[in-house]
Design a protein around this motif. Sequence first.
Motif, mmCIF file in Angstrom:
data_model
loop_
_atom_site.group_PDB
_atom_site.id
_atom_site.type_symbol
_atom_site.label_atom_id
_atom_site.label_comp_id
_atom_site.label_asym_id
_atom_site.label_seq_id
_atom_site.Cartn_x
_atom_site.Cartn_y
_atom_site.Cartn_z
ATOM 1 N N UNK A 255 5.145 7.849 -11.137
ATOM 2 C CA UNK A 255 6.499 7.291 -11.165
ATOM 3 C C UNK A 255 6.459 5.814 -10.793
ATOM 4 N N UNK A 256 5.608 5.448 -9.820
ATOM 5 C CA UNK A 256 5.492 4.045 -9.406
ATOM 6 C C UNK A 256 4.978 3.170 -10.545
ATOM 7 N N UNK A 257 4.059 3.697 -11.341
ATOM 8 C CA UNK A 257 3.518 2.917 -12.459
ATOM 9 C C UNK A 257 4.601 2.573 -13.476
ATOM 10 N N UNK A 258 5.625 3.425 -13.572
ATOM 11 C CA UNK A 258 6.739 3.162 -14.484
ATOM 12 C C UNK A 258 7.818 2.295 -13.848
ATOM 13 N N UNK A 259 7.595 1.878 -12.573
ATOM 14 C CA UNK A 259 8.576 1.069 -11.849
ATOM 15 C C UNK A 259 7.901 -0.113 -11.154
ATOM 16 N N UNK B 256 0.839 -1.199 0.000
ATOM 17 C CA UNK B 256 0.000 0.000 0.000
ATOM 18 C C UNK B 256 0.878 1.254 0.000
ATOM 19 N N UNK B 257 0.928 1.946 1.108
ATOM 20 C CA UNK B 257 1.777 3.133 1.204
ATOM 21 C C UNK B 257 2.025 3.458 2.667
ATOM 22 N N UNK B 258 3.066 4.238 2.910
ATOM 23 C CA UNK B 258 3.323 4.753 4.249
ATOM 24 C C UNK B 258 4.244 5.960 4.136
ATOM 25 N N UNK B 259 4.333 6.716 5.218
ATOM 26 C CA UNK B 259 5.212 7.883 5.246
ATOM 27 C C UNK B 259 5.886 7.973 6.606
ATOM 28 N N UNK B 260 7.058 8.547 6.638
ATOM 29 C CA UNK B 260 7.825 8.766 7.857
ATOM 30 C C UNK B 260 8.359 10.192 7.823
ATOM 31 N N UNK B 261 8.186 10.905 8.907
ATOM 32 C CA UNK B 261 8.691 12.274 9.016
ATOM 33 C C UNK B 261 9.698 12.370 10.145
ATOM 34 N N UNK B 262 10.766 13.138 9.890
ATOM 35 C CA UNK B 262 11.797 13.396 10.897
ATOM 36 C C UNK B 262 11.991 14.903 10.981
ATOM 37 N N UNK B 263 11.864 15.447 12.173
ATOM 38 C CA UNK B 263 12.003 16.884 12.377
ATOM 39 C C UNK B 263 13.057 17.148 13.441
ATOM 40 N N UNK B 264 14.194 17.686 13.000
ATOM 41 C CA UNK B 264 15.288 18.021 13.907
ATOM 42 C C UNK B 264 15.546 19.519 13.844
ATOM 43 N N UNK B 265 16.481 19.969 14.635
ATOM 44 C CA UNK B 265 16.732 21.401 14.723
ATOM 45 C C UNK B 265 17.273 21.974 13.422
ATOM 46 N N UNK B 266 18.120 21.234 12.736
ATOM 47 C CA UNK B 266 18.768 21.769 11.537
ATOM 48 C C UNK B 266 18.431 21.008 10.260
ATOM 49 N N UNK B 267 17.608 19.990 10.337
ATOM 50 C CA UNK B 267 17.228 19.247 9.139
ATOM 51 C C UNK B 267 15.843 18.647 9.336
ATOM 52 N N UNK B 268 15.050 18.710 8.304
ATOM 53 C CA UNK B 268 13.739 18.061 8.260
ATOM 54 C C UNK B 268 13.721 17.093 7.091
ATOM 55 N N UNK B 269 13.019 15.978 7.263
ATOM 56 C CA UNK B 269 12.924 14.998 6.184
ATOM 57 C C UNK B 269 11.577 14.304 6.232
ATOM 58 N N UNK B 270 11.060 13.988 5.058
ATOM 59 C CA UNK B 270 9.849 13.186 4.966
ATOM 60 C C UNK B 270 10.031 12.176 3.841
ATOM 61 N N UNK B 271 9.729 10.923 4.159
ATOM 62 C CA UNK B 271 9.820 9.830 3.189
ATOM 63 C C UNK B 271 8.412 9.321 2.914
ATOM 64 N N UNK B 272 8.115 9.158 1.641
ATOM 65 C CA UNK B 272 6.806 8.604 1.258
ATOM 66 C C UNK B 272 7.051 7.431 0.315
ATOM 67 N N UNK B 273 6.434 6.292 0.637
ATOM 68 C CA UNK B 273 6.614 5.060 -0.132
ATOM 69 C C UNK B 273 5.242 4.573 -0.588
ATOM 70 N N UNK B 274 5.135 4.201 -1.859
ATOM 71 C CA UNK B 274 3.885 3.646 -2.380
ATOM 72 C C UNK B 274 4.166 2.278 -2.995
ATOM 73 N N UNK B 275 3.160 1.412 -2.903
ATOM 74 C CA UNK B 275 3.243 0.076 -3.483
ATOM 75 C C UNK B 275 2.194 -0.119 -4.561
#
Length: 656
Positions: A270-274, A226-245
């Motif tokens: 993009x997922x449809x092409x992969x 299916x799909x899921x996401x992970x977010x990381x919030x730090x003082x000097x860097x933010x990141x979000x990962x999103x994965x789809x199946x």
Amino acid sequence: MLFDWKCVHVTRTNTVFLQHDTNSVLFFSDVCLSHETLSDPWRNIGFNLTSFPGGPMNELNMKEGWYHLTGIGGDNIVHYCLSIILKDSSGFRLLSDNGSSAEVALYTCDTVIDSPRRLDCGKGLILYYLFPMNGTYTTQFITALTEECKVHCSAKCGKDLLEQIVDSPGQVLSKNVVAEYLNEEMNCMKAFEGTTIDKQELSSYGNSVLEATRKLMSGLVIKTDTYYSISINLQTVDAEVFVVGPKASLTEIPQLNARNAYLDIDLIGIAKNNNGFAAVAFTSYTNLSNILNPSLIKHGFRGTVFLSTVVSVILMNVTNTQFTKPARITFKHITEVDHEGSTACVTWKGSEWMTESHNTVSNSSHTVVSINYPGTFALIMQFYCSPRVISQDLNLLNMVSVAVGLGFLSLTLLTFALFRHSKMNRMAQVNLSISLLLAHLLFLLTEQFLDDIYATQLACKVVAGVLHFLFLSAFVWMFIDAALLFIFVRNLTKIRTNQREVLGWKCFTMIGYLIPLIIVGISAGIVPDGYGSKQCWLKMNKDFFWSFLGPVCCILGLNLILFVTIFINVTFALRNLNSEILQRKNTLADKKVIQSVMLKTMAQFFILGCPWILGLFTCNNEVLEIIFLLLNSQQGTFMFLTHCVLNKEVSHHFLF
């Protein structure tokens, strides 16, 4: 023995765990607290089995489970080992001394076993999932951050950490572990800031930061239906990962959020092409611009600042990285937009920032940039000159100098009025002086009431347009003066106001004021926002300042051509003054008049032209700026000296 591992993600709790075919669930949090420990010196690849006896020939009796390696034997499983255990005269060795055959097979002497599952629990705790096999698990030391580096992370510690992250084997990581490594990475980056200005070192370190972050982000990606996401919030860097199946029930993914930046991307397409699977990581770095700083911008101005954080768009576990449609990055401005600067999106190309033709839409607080490929991007604001506050002393010097110049311009015009029946035609010089007088007077009044005028943008733009017109008029009249001198020298006769062999004063007046008016009108029509800088002058962005410098340089070039031609004509004419024909046509007084007028007009060319040429090089140079202000403000003084004080007719009248 091969396990069919699969990864499961629970979006609600952001907990990642592993599950194998026996349906037993291994939670990271439980495993990191409860595991076995191996502390066997004989496992180390460099130790002799006879020196550390007791090692098994195989691991058939090992209990399956998670293990932590510690002690002098090593803390990590070796990933390159011999496929058989070697023997020599001294006993058994796990690797030969020269290591020539070390880079074969896998981590163990049993080539049929896949590499072990590795789990980073953070704070230096590395676990391996081991099980019985016909072979020996060999170990080595992979030094993580030392205690000294944990207390005070130096630039060297930072480089070592980045190298370890980049060289580490691919593995699934928990959110907490990634956050811990990112935090250490950013803390060590602060220690590197300011240690060097070498562009190669800066770009190398920046590349290591980007690559290490990419490696950590990839550890958060596991295949899902299916799909899921992970977010990381730090003082000097933010990141979000999103994965789809392949079974994701989304038509589009939600906007990815990082600090001061947002990403809209067609990950479903993009997922449809992969084969139905795709993952994207969106990271925003607060301090990376201190390493990948404006000095690394190709063809950048010295007055360039970052208008946004540095962001990275990373596609993972895909073979086709082609975007199905452009993605959009929304940058939030981290500094106030200065309308005298020009904004642009730059792309990091491994060794330098490059400005590329991205479609951008901006307002006062945000800029939306369309991109067609993953990479690292930032928004910059470029100034021809670095914005700075003019000191009170410099401002006072400017005001006094302009006032003095105005006084001498007034005396020059008064002198021209008293000697309007002079032998020489001063029409061009009178209009030139009037243009300079009005321009400098308006400039002085604008400086005096700048805050009030700038508060009304329309008034500020009108003042800028009038100044543009008056200064251009001065240069056009300077060109007309040179053209009249050229005709005068060519005919070797005096030019009078009522001459018919040249255009009349009405035509010259139209030329002198109509050409600048046309230039100002076209400039205002093409770039209506080009007028009205903070000094109520022309804005530097979008190269609008060339609407003034372009005509000025053109006029100066034409004047220079005229002076070269005049010099050649005068040289030949003066050589022939002794001939009988020319003696009847020209007298010795003619010769002196020609020389005097030519020298004064050439002096006028340098008086008006040189300060503005010097103005091109005053950017970020206070000394040159002071010289420019003095020369430009004293144009009236120089004209009074040249055309009045050094004029024999005028000086003779006042003396006698």
